[in-house]
Design a protein around this motif. Structure first.
Motif, PDB file in Angstrom:
ATOM      1  N   VAL A 221      61.773  32.847  20.541  1.00  0.00           N
ATOM      2  CA  VAL A 221      60.728  33.886  20.595  1.00  0.00           C
ATOM      3  C   VAL A 221      59.781  33.574  21.749  1.00  0.00           C
ATOM      4  O   VAL A 221      59.567  32.403  22.080  1.00  0.00           O
ATOM      5  N   PRO A 222      59.202  34.601  22.384  1.00  0.00           N
ATOM      6  CA  PRO A 222      58.260  34.353  23.479  1.00  0.00           C
ATOM      7  C   PRO A 222      57.120  33.433  23.020  1.00  0.00           C
ATOM      8  O   PRO A 222      56.689  33.513  21.864  1.00  0.00           O
ATOM      9  N   LEU A 223      56.652  32.609  23.916  1.00  0.00           N
ATOM     10  CA  LEU A 223      55.603  31.635  23.585  1.00  0.00           C
ATOM     11  C   LEU A 223      54.355  32.291  22.996  1.00  0.00           C
ATOM     12  O   LEU A 223      53.642  31.670  22.212  1.00  0.00           O
ATOM     13  N   ILE A 224      54.095  33.518  23.377  1.00  0.00           N
ATOM     14  CA  ILE A 224      52.868  34.166  22.932  1.00  0.00           C
ATOM     15  C   ILE A 224      52.876  34.382  21.427  1.00  0.00           C
ATOM     16  O   ILE A 224      51.830  34.445  20.790  1.00  0.00           O
ATOM     17  N   GLU A 225      54.076  34.439  20.848  1.00  0.00           N
ATOM     18  CA  GLU A 225      54.176  34.723  19.409  1.00  0.00           C
ATOM     19  C   GLU A 225      53.550  33.631  18.548  1.00  0.00           C
ATOM     20  O   GLU A 225      53.264  33.858  17.381  1.00  0.00           O
ATOM     21  N   ALA A 226      53.340  32.469  19.112  1.00  0.00           N
ATOM     22  CA  ALA A 226      52.711  31.403  18.336  1.00  0.00           C
ATOM     23  C   ALA A 226      51.245  31.725  18.053  1.00  0.00           C
ATOM     24  O   ALA A 226      50.637  31.153  17.149  1.00  0.00           O
ATOM     25  N   GLY A 227      50.677  32.650  18.836  1.00  0.00           N
ATOM     26  CA  GLY A 227      49.269  32.966  18.636  1.00  0.00           C
ATOM     27  C   GLY A 227      49.097  34.302  17.953  1.00  0.00           C
ATOM     28  O   GLY A 227      50.033  35.098  17.881  1.00  0.00           O
ATOM     29  N   ARG A 228      47.881  34.525  17.441  1.00  0.00           N
ATOM     30  CA  ARG A 228      47.639  35.840  16.841  1.00  0.00           C
ATOM     31  C   ARG A 228      46.617  36.616  17.664  1.00  0.00           C
ATOM     32  O   ARG A 228      45.708  36.024  18.264  1.00  0.00           O
ATOM     33  N   VAL A 229      46.791  37.919  17.704  1.00  0.00           N
ATOM     34  CA  VAL A 229      45.875  38.790  18.420  1.00  0.00           C
ATOM     35  C   VAL A 229      44.492  38.661  17.780  1.00  0.00           C
ATOM     36  O   VAL A 229      44.366  38.604  16.561  1.00  0.00           O
ATOM     37  N   ILE A 230      43.460  38.553  18.615  1.00  0.00           N
ATOM     38  CA  ILE A 230      42.099  38.382  18.075  1.00  0.00           C
ATOM     39  C   ILE A 230      41.462  39.759  17.924  1.00  0.00           C
ATOM     40  O   ILE A 230      41.379  40.518  18.885  1.00  0.00           O
ATOM     41  N   GLU A 231      41.005  40.063  16.718  1.00  0.00           N
ATOM     42  CA  GLU A 231      40.420  41.384  16.445  1.00  0.00           C
ATOM     43  C   GLU A 231      38.896  41.323  16.531  1.00  0.00           C
ATOM     44  O   GLU A 231      38.245  42.246  16.977  1.00  0.00           O
ATOM     45  N   GLU A 232      38.337  40.198  16.092  1.00  0.00           N
ATOM     46  CA  GLU A 232      36.883  40.050  16.019  1.00  0.00           C
ATOM     47  C   GLU A 232      36.482  38.790  16.779  1.00  0.00           C
ATOM     48  O   GLU A 232      37.261  37.842  16.835  1.00  0.00           O
ATOM     49  N   PRO A 233      35.262  38.759  17.322  1.00  0.00           N
ATOM     50  CA  PRO A 233      34.824  37.533  17.998  1.00  0.00           C
ATOM     51  C   PRO A 233      34.905  36.308  17.085  1.00  0.00           C
ATOM     52  O   PRO A 233      34.676  36.427  15.879  1.00  0.00           O
ATOM     53  N   VAL A 234      35.258  35.166  17.649  1.00  0.00           N
ATOM     54  CA  VAL A 234      35.325  33.922  16.885  1.00  0.00           C
ATOM     55  C   VAL A 234      34.457  32.886  17.591  1.00  0.00           C
ATOM     56  O   VAL A 234      34.459  32.789  18.808  1.00  0.00           O
ATOM     57  N   LEU A 235      33.704  32.150  16.787  1.00  0.00           N
ATOM     58  CA  LEU A 235      32.827  31.124  17.337  1.00  0.00           C
ATOM     59  C   LEU A 235      33.213  29.807  16.696  1.00  0.00           C
ATOM     60  O   LEU A 235      33.377  29.725  15.485  1.00  0.00           O
ATOM     61  N   VAL A 236      33.383  28.783  17.491  1.00  0.00           N
ATOM     62  CA  VAL A 236      33.681  27.476  16.904  1.00  0.00           C
ATOM     63  C   VAL A 236      32.414  26.930  16.294  1.00  0.00           C
ATOM     64  O   VAL A 236      31.383  26.856  16.964  1.00  0.00           O
TER      65      VAL A 236
END
Lengths: 250, 622
Positions: A221-236
């Motif tokens: 699978v393409p490497l990008i599939e390991a990540g998820r699309v971000i819908e909302e801002p995330v702050l560490v």
């Protein structure tokens, strides 16, 4: 938080080296003012790592890097923000959040797709296109593989996953990564020999289309599939991260 | 999907670092050729990584491109691997932006930063397929114009340039470009244009003069061949630095270049008046840029480039009156943004030690001193206002603050130098080491490491030492060996190291620095024999140079080791830098006596630069 970024490398920038691309991103991230994380210590640097370095002269629409961020907006905003600080020839295509336990891009690479085209003044497409089946039907494809340190004859047949005609070009899916890395030019060298043609390193152009990782079930699978699309801002949350670390240590 | 490239993929993939030739950098200016009248290409005659690090070109690139009718592009010297291919295949040299041949341009501007790039200038002309000698150029050929520090004696290059611009580029270029539009419109021929340009302040047209020599080879007189050729050419300079153009969007190369950072020019000129230093004279008077403007520029340039480092550029930065405010601002504003602040070499005092401890890793960084001479006697001769006491005090403060590495810069071969002065270099190093070991062992940070480096002194035009005899290559090496031997006799010899530069190119540098127009032929012949990249030791070919020197019957000693008489007319005397020959001569006499001269802030010595009507000469007088 870790993010994975997919990007292009096209046009005249096919002539800049891998380290130049790294430096380019460091400066582009600063120009775009995104909240990337830095290492500790006296000379802090951005935490970035690249998937599979692309050779000089090749173009691509399937390059990847992983980076550590402190704060991100949604995927679409991040792509737009970064691209505003980028040149046309290197553009971000996707920006996704990785889970903390995801393998890094470099160690995940398992395969890549290439489109091989025929540079004017050397061979005509029809001299090659009709013979791919015969070429692949060989039990083994032996070729001298040269590296800076050594030379050895290897069988590359197991590392050619797909080879077929596409839009009058040659489409290749080959093994890529730290284990069995097969460069597309080596395939074309073997193919030229197979057709009793003299191999010329400039006869073909190579465009990387996609880079893959292997899932547990063995599929690519393409490497990008390991990540998820971000819908909302995330702050560490720095405090939370600290606790997490203690948790995992205990 | 491809941008236009002048070189084929086959060539680009067969040479080292193809990124040198593709342009297209971040912040590169793009213009539609249909909208412009003048095509200017700016050249730094050395490899891309060096040329791209040069501030002057970035300033002029920005300034020219602000003009709507002008498109300024860039070109650098092709590395020898590409040079060979271009010669073999007759490929014309091209500009990075449009990738168009240089020969299609209106102007080729070449910056002259050091003498050892002279053959590279011929390489640029040759590969551009432009006639090397200006007299052979045709009506439609680009106007070749030189600028930069070496134009303060442009004579060795007189045969190759149509024009020289003497001074700071910000002033007269607009007038020159406006005049050029008349040529382009067809109202002026090339020759008429050059003649008319001669009356623009700062423009020197070498072909409008003939030089006559005495029998002993020294210069007799300069004869103007045209009524329009002025007897003297006045250097041009910016009086209000704060209002002067400065790029807020400098080019950001993809390749790692020498100066991979934002460069903030804080001032021009130097108040110190060291007698060997050309920059200290030709850039007089000192002019500062306001600290508020610098703060603004720093922020803009960092935002627009994404560089991770900023450095300050000037001569003697410690003399900038608002240095403290500027440096603390940079630290407060940018340290948190992980921007590295690269400090210039500063006078060691409480302030500099404080900022050094904030921006550098004490364990890795070193203190820098530039005494230039080994004894106080020598430092008085050269008017270097740095005493041994100051050095030892500064070093001690730094040692107590945790530093243990010291770098010292010296020059060998300066006028009136005695063995005692040469050996003094080793003795000064020893004294610094001894100072370190007076600190109790428990408070010391390991061993001290002292590195002394010496370069060989080359007398330059427009300095008090323009009359001086230069040492031979043998004398230089002898002196370096003397220092080295003396170092080995010292108690703390294990803490000291001595490096010296190669003397081979110094002699040639000496020939061209004070050379005349009879040397053009030598440069031409050396280039034809294959000399390029002379400043790169791996490409410098002394044998070919010797051949060319012999064939041209040139007496090297005439230019280098000959002490000039006080009355001698110099090839560069026609340039007016503000500082008078009388002042320089007086300084030369004071040097002989070991007498020092005050710096500009401590008191005016009447050098002549006051006539420009600005800068330090008028500070506190308004």
């Amino acid at each position: 938080m870790k993010v994975r970024i997919k990007f292009t490398k096209t046009g005249s920038l096919r002539f800049i080296g891998h380290l130049d691309v790294m430096r380019y991103f460091q400066k582009a991230f600063r120009r775009s003012k995104v909240d990337i994380a830095y290492s500790k210590g006296f000379s802090p640097h951005q935490l970035i790592s690249f998937a599979a370095p692309l050779g000089i002269g090749l173009t691509s629409e399937g390059e990847y890097l992983d980076a550590e961020f402190l704060k991100v907006q949604d995927t679409k905003t991040m792509i737009e923000t970064i691209n505003k600080a980028m040149v046309e020839e290197i553009q971000v295509l996707d920006f996704r959040l990785l889970s903390e336990d995801a393998d890094n891009a470099m160690s995940s690479v398992a395969a890549a797709d290439y489109l091989v085209d025929f540079r004017e003044g050397y061979y005509l497409p029809e001299e090659f296109l009709g013979y791919m089946k015969e070429f692949l039907n060989q039990e083994e494809i032996r070729i001298l593989k040269k590296s800076k340190k050594s030379e050895q004859v290897v069988d590359i047949r197991p590392f050619i996953y797909e080879m077929e005609e596409k839009e009058n070009k040659i489409f290749l899916k080959v093994s890529t990564g730290s284990v069995d890395n097969l460069k597309p030019n080596l395939v074309m060298e073997a193919f030229s020999h197979f057709l009793s043609k003299e191999y010329n390193e400039f006869a073909f152009t190579y465009h990387r289309v996609e880079t893959y990782m292997r899932k547990e079930d063995g599929t690519l699978v393409p490497l990008i599939e390991a990540g998820r699309v971000i819908e909302e801002p995330v702050l560490v949350d720095l405090e939370l991260t600290k606790e997490d670390e203690t948790d995992s240590n205990s | 999907m491809g941008n236009k490239l002048a070189l084929s993929d086959e060539i680009l993939m067969s040479i080292e670092k193809p990124a040198r030739y593709i342009g297209n950098e971040v912040n590169m200016v793009k213009k539609d050729l249909n909208d412009i009248d003048i095509r200017f290409v700016m050249c730094f005659p050395d490899v891309y990584e060096i040329g791209m690090s040069h501030l002057g070109i970035q300033i002029l690139y920005d300034m020219f491109n602000r003009r709507e009718d002008t498109y300024c592009e860039r070109v650098y010297s092709p590395w020898p691997d590409l040079h060979k291919i271009m010669k073999e295949r007759n490929i014309p040299l091209f500009a990075l932006e449009s990738q168009d041949p240089i020969k299609c341009f209106d102007f080729l501007g070449i910056t002259l930063q050091y003498e050892m790039c002279y053959t590279n200038i011929l390489q640029i002309l040759d590969l551009s397929q432009i006639a090397i000698y200006s007299k052979d150029r045709k009506e439609e050929d680009p106007i070749v114009i030189g600028g930069g520090p070496c134009t303060y004696n442009p004579e060795p290059l007189a045969d190759f340039f149509d024009l020289f611009y003497i001074g700071e580029g910000e002033i007269s270029y607009n007038q020159l470009l406006d005049l050029y539009k008349e040529k382009k419109a067809g109202t002026l021929t090339r020759k008429e244009f050059l003649e008319a340009a001669a009356s623009i302040p700062g423009i020197y047209v070498p072909s409008l003069y003939e030089v006559i020599y005495h029998e002993d080879g020294t210069m007799k007189e300069r004869v103007a061949l045209s009524e329009k050729a002025p007897a003297t050419v006045m250097k041009q300079l910016v009086l209000e630095m704060t209002d002067a153009v400065y790029p807020t969007k400098p080019l950001v190369p993809y390749m790692k270049v020498t100066q991979d950072r934002v460069v903030l020019e804080i001032q021009r000129g130097c108040i110190r008046g060291c007698r060997f230093c050309q920059a200290g004279m030709i850039y007089r008077p000192v002019r500062e840029r306001s600290v508020e403007r610098l703060k603004y520029l720093a922020k803009e340039m960092l935002d627009n480039t994404g560089h991770e480092e900023i450095s300050l550029s000037s001569l003697s930065s410690s003399d900038y009156s608002e240095l403290k405010e500027l440096v603390y601002f940079l630290i407060d504003e940018f340290k948190e943004k992980k921007i590295n602040i690269s400090l210039p070499s500063l006078r060691i005092d409480a302030f500099s030690l404080d900022v050094m401890s904030k921006v550098q890793d004490i364990k890795k960084s070193s203190l820098t001193f530039a005494p230039e001479g080994g004894t106080q006697r020598m430092r008085n001769i050269i008017n270097k206002g740095l005493t041994e006491e100051t050095i030892l005090e500064g070093a001690m403060k730094a040692f107590q603050g945790g530093w243990n590495k010291v770098k010292l810069y010296f020059m060998l071969g300066q006028p009136f130098e005695e063995t005692e002065d040469v050996e003094g270099i080793a003795l000064l190093c020893e004294r610094i080491a001894e100072e370190y070991y007076t600190i109790p062992k428990s408070e010391r940070n390991g061993k001290v490491a002292i590195t002394a480096s010496a370069s060989f002194f080359v007398p330059k035009p427009f300095t008090p030492f323009q009359w001086a005899r230069m040492n031979t290559g043998e004398e230089f090496l002898e002196k370096a060996k003397t220092v080295n031997a003396k170092m080995k006799e010292q108690l703390n010899k294990k803490s000291m190291k001595f490096n010296w530069h190669d003397s081979k190119t110094s002699v040639l540098e000496g020939v061209f620095a004070r050379g005349d127009r009879r040397l053009s032929k030598l440069i031409y012949d050396a280039y034809q024999k294959g000399c390029i990249f002379d400043s790169w030791s791996e490409y410098f070919q002394p044998d070919l140079w010797d051949e060319a020197i012999n064939e041209n019957g040139i007496d090297v000693s005439f230019y280098t080791t000959r002490e000039r008489s006080e009355e001698e007319i110099f090839p560069w005397d026609f340039i007016d830098i503000g500082v008078t020959k009388k002042f320089l001569l007086n300084e030369w006499k004071k040097a002989k006596e070991g007498e020092i001269t005050k710096n500009c802030k401590a008191g005016c010595s009447g050098c002549g630069a006051m006539k420009f009507g600005g800068g330090v000469c008028y500070e506190g007088k308004n």
